[in-house]
Scaffold this motif. Structure first.
Motif, mmCIF file in Angstrom:
data_model
loop_
_atom_site.group_PDB
_atom_site.id
_atom_site.type_symbol
_atom_site.label_atom_id
_atom_site.label_comp_id
_atom_site.label_asym_id
_atom_site.label_seq_id
_atom_site.Cartn_x
_atom_site.Cartn_y
_atom_site.Cartn_z
ATOM 1 N N PRO A 32 126.724 -57.265 46.926
ATOM 2 C CA PRO A 32 125.537 -56.694 47.573
ATOM 3 C C PRO A 32 125.171 -57.467 48.829
ATOM 4 N N THR A 33 124.712 -56.761 49.825
ATOM 5 C CA THR A 33 124.262 -57.400 51.048
ATOM 6 C C THR A 33 122.800 -57.070 51.280
ATOM 7 N N LEU A 34 122.107 -57.977 51.941
ATOM 8 C CA LEU A 34 120.689 -57.771 52.205
ATOM 9 C C LEU A 34 120.459 -56.513 53.023
ATOM 10 N N SER A 35 121.363 -56.236 53.969
ATOM 11 C CA SER A 35 121.156 -55.089 54.848
ATOM 12 C C SER A 35 121.126 -53.775 54.083
ATOM 13 N N GLU A 36 121.838 -53.710 52.956
ATOM 14 C CA GLU A 36 121.836 -52.481 52.167
ATOM 15 C C GLU A 36 120.472 -52.206 51.560
ATOM 16 N N ALA A 37 119.785 -53.268 51.149
ATOM 17 C CA ALA A 37 118.498 -53.095 50.485
ATOM 18 C C ALA A 37 117.342 -52.996 51.464
ATOM 19 N N GLY A 161 114.086 -49.333 41.673
ATOM 20 C CA GLY A 161 113.775 -50.729 41.394
ATOM 21 C C GLY A 161 114.840 -51.497 40.652
ATOM 22 N N LEU A 162 115.994 -50.901 40.403
ATOM 23 C CA LEU A 162 117.107 -51.587 39.762
ATOM 24 C C LEU A 162 118.291 -51.600 40.717
ATOM 25 N N GLY A 163 119.307 -52.405 40.419
ATOM 26 C CA GLY A 163 120.391 -52.543 41.370
ATOM 27 C C GLY A 163 119.855 -53.134 42.655
ATOM 28 N N LEU A 164 120.092 -52.445 43.778
ATOM 29 C CA LEU A 164 119.575 -52.892 45.069
ATOM 30 C C LEU A 164 118.318 -52.135 45.476
ATOM 31 N N GLY A 165 117.700 -51.437 44.546
ATOM 32 C CA GLY A 165 116.454 -50.741 44.845
ATOM 33 C C GLY A 165 115.307 -51.717 44.998
ATOM 34 N N PRO A 166 114.441 -51.523 45.979
ATOM 35 C CA PRO A 166 113.310 -52.428 46.188
ATOM 36 C C PRO A 166 112.226 -52.230 45.140
ATOM 37 N N GLY A 167 111.431 -53.270 44.931
ATOM 38 C CA GLY A 167 110.271 -53.178 44.056
ATOM 39 C C GLY A 167 110.632 -53.252 42.590
ATOM 40 N N GLU A 168 109.662 -52.869 41.755
ATOM 41 C CA GLU A 168 109.818 -52.923 40.312
ATOM 42 C C GLU A 168 110.180 -51.550 39.757
ATOM 43 N N HIS A 169 110.847 -51.554 38.635
ATOM 44 C CA HIS A 169 111.292 -50.298 38.031
ATOM 45 C C HIS A 169 110.150 -49.614 37.289
#
Length: 414
Positions: A32-37, A161-169
Motif C-alpha cells: 500500500p502507498t500513501l498516495s492511494e489512500a 474504513g478497512l483496507g486503505l479506506g479512510p476513517g473508521e468502519h
C-alpha cells in the motif's frame, strides 16, 4: 482475560482471515502507498476508479494447494492461473459524502471477452490491515481467487474504513455495505475493460458472517436495478446475522453467542452505531470503567483482533452498564427503528433467483436460527430459499464446509 479465552475468541471471530493460517503461495507484488489512500478530497462519480495495482499472482496448482492447506476440502480444481489487484475507488460515507474505499479484483489469466462476476463480501474484522486487498495472509483473498480460478472475475470490497479506506468502519451499516459493494462493481467494470474483459450483467453474490448480511442487501439492490445495468444472478449467504432484532441480539445475552465473543461483537457494534445512529453522548453512559476510557480507541482500525480481545472483558455484563444492557436488550426510539430498518433485508423484497443459506449447529458467533428466520420471511414473499445445515461445525467451520460447494455452484457460470 486469560490467554485461553483470547485464543478462543480470536479463532472464532469472523475476521478478514477466516483462519490464522498464512497463505504462503501469495507473493506480494506491491505494498500500500500513501498516495492511494490520500484521495478523499477528489470529487468524482461514485464507482470511479482511482487506482489499481497488482498485489498477488497464483498459479492454478498454487490455488489448489492453498485451498487444501486452508481447509476448503472438496473445492473443485482451479482451471486458470490468476492475478489479484487492489483497487481504490470512489464511493460515499454514511452521510452520503464523497469518500474512497479499497477492494480486491482477481482476474483469471489469459481470459478475455465477457466474463461473469462472483462478488464475495467478507466477515467481521476490526483491523484495516486484515482486509483482502492489503493482507497477504487473508483467507478472504483466497476465497475471491478461488472464484477467479474457475474462470470468473472475483470481486471483494473491503467496505468503508478497512483496507486503505479512510476513517473508521461503520460496522453492520447496511446502507454503506451496499453502496461500497455496488460502487466496487462499477470500478471493477472499468478496470476489467482495460484488461479486455467485459463484465456480464448477472452477478453472483456471496458473503460470510457480516458479509452474509451484506450479500442479501447487495442482492436486494441488484434485484431492484439500483446498480447500473447489473442484476442479481445468484445469492448464497454463509452464517450471516440476518435477523438482528429477533435472533442475534437476544443470543448475545442468552448464551447462544459465546460471552467473550458477544463482548467483542457488541463493543464493535455499539461504538460504530453510536457514530451512525447515536446511542450515547458519553462512553460512560454505555460502558463500565476501565473500558469506557479505552473501548472506542480499540476499534479505530489500527489494533489487531488479539489486542482488542485482550482489552475487553469476557462477557457483555462486565463491559456495559446495567442500564445500557437493558437498552440493548429492549430497544426503543431511533435505535429500535434503525434495527427494524436493518432487518428489512429479509422482508421488503422478493429474490427472483434461488437463494441458498448455510449455517452450522455449533456456531456460537452467529446462531443458526438467523438463516431460518430470514428464509421464512423471504419464502412468505414467494422466494425460493434453501437452508443448508453444515452439521456440527462452528462459525469458521461453516465457511470451510460451505465455500467448496459455493465455488462449485458458481463455476457453472464460467
Amino acid at each position: 482475560m486469560t490467554s485461553r479465552i483470547t485464543r478462543t475468541v480470536a479463532a472464532t471471530l469472523a475476521t478478514a482471515a477466516l483462519l490464522a493460517a498464512p497463505i504462503s503461495a501469495y507473493a506480494a507484488v506491491t505494498q500500500p502507498t500513501l498516495s492511494e489512500a490520500a484521495v478523499t478530497s477528489v470529487h468524482a462519480p461514485r464507482g470511479a476508479l482511482v487506482s489499481a495495482v497488482p498485489v498477488a499472482r497464483l498459479t492454478a496448482a498454487q490455488l489448489d494447494g492453498a485451498a487444501a492447506g486452508t481447509g476448503f476440502v472438496g473445492t473443485p480444481a482451479a482451471k486458470d492461473d490468476v492475478t489479484a489487484y487492489r483497487l481504490i475507488y470512489r464511493t460515499v460515507d454514511p452521510n452520503g459524502r464523497p469518500t474512497t474505499a479499497s477492494g480486491l479484483v482477481v482476474l483469471p489469466d489469459g481470459r478475455h471477452g465477457a466474463l461473469t462476476v462472483a462478488e464475495y463480501l467478507h466477515g467481521t474484522t476490526a483491523t484495516k490491515a486484515y482486509a483482502a486487498s492489503v493482507s497477504e495472509d487473508s483467507t478472504d483473498r483466497l476465497v475471491t481467487a478461488l472464484f477467479a480460478g474457475q474462470g470468473l472475475v472475483g470481486v471483494a470490497p473491503d467496505y468503508l474504513g478497512l483496507g486503505l479506506g479512510p476513517g473508521e468502519h461503520p460496522y453492520i451499516d447496511t446502507k454503506t455495505e451496499t453502496s461500497a459493494s455496488a460502487d466496487m462493481l462499477l470500478a471493477a467494470r472499468t478496470f476489467a475493460l482495460r484488461h479486455g474483459v467485459v463484465l456480464k450483467r448477472d452477478v453472483l453474490v456471496t458473503g460470510f458472517s457480516q458479509g452474509g448480511r451484506a450479500s442479501v442487501a447487495l442482492g436486494r439492490a441488484l434485484s431492484r436495478g439500483e446498480v447500473s445495468t447489473f442484476r442479481l444472478g445468484a445469492l448464497q449467504g454463509v452464517a450471516g446475522p440476518y435477523d438482528l432484532l429477533g435472533t442475534e441480539l437476544p443470543a448475545a445475552f442468552n448464551g447462544g453467542v459465546a460471552p467473550a465473543t458477544a463482548a467483542f461483537y457488541l463493543a464493535y457494534f455499539t461504538t460504530a452505531w453510536n457514530r451512525t445512529v447515536g446511542l450515547y453522548d458519553d462512553p460512560r453512559e454505555a460502558f463500565q470503567e476501565p473500558y469506557a476510557s479505552t473501548v472506542e480507541g480499540l476499534f479505530d482500525g489500527t489494533h489487531p483482533d488479539e489486542d482488542i480481545v485482550a482489552g475487553l472483558p469476557d462477557s457483555p455484563e462486565k463491559l456495559f452498564t446495567p442500564a445500557f444492557i437493558e437498552r440493548l436488550k429492549h430497544p426503543t426510539g431511533r435505535y429500535l427503528r434503525a434495527l427494524q430498518t436493518a432487518d428489512q433485508i429479509c422482508h421488503d423484497w422478493t429474490p427472483r433467483v434461488p437463494v441458498h443459506f448455510y449455517n452450522g449447529t455449533k456456531d456460537t458467533d452467529v446462531v443458526a436460527a438467523n438463516a431460518d428466520v430470514c428464509a421464512t420471511a423471504l419464502r412468505a414473499r414467494g422466494a425460493q430459499v434453501t437452508v443448508h445445515s453444515m452439521g456440527a461445525v462452528d462459525h469458521v467451520g461453516t465457511a470451510l464446509a460451505a465455500y467448496p460447494q459455493i465455488v462449485r455452484a458458481f463455476s457453472r457460470w464460467a
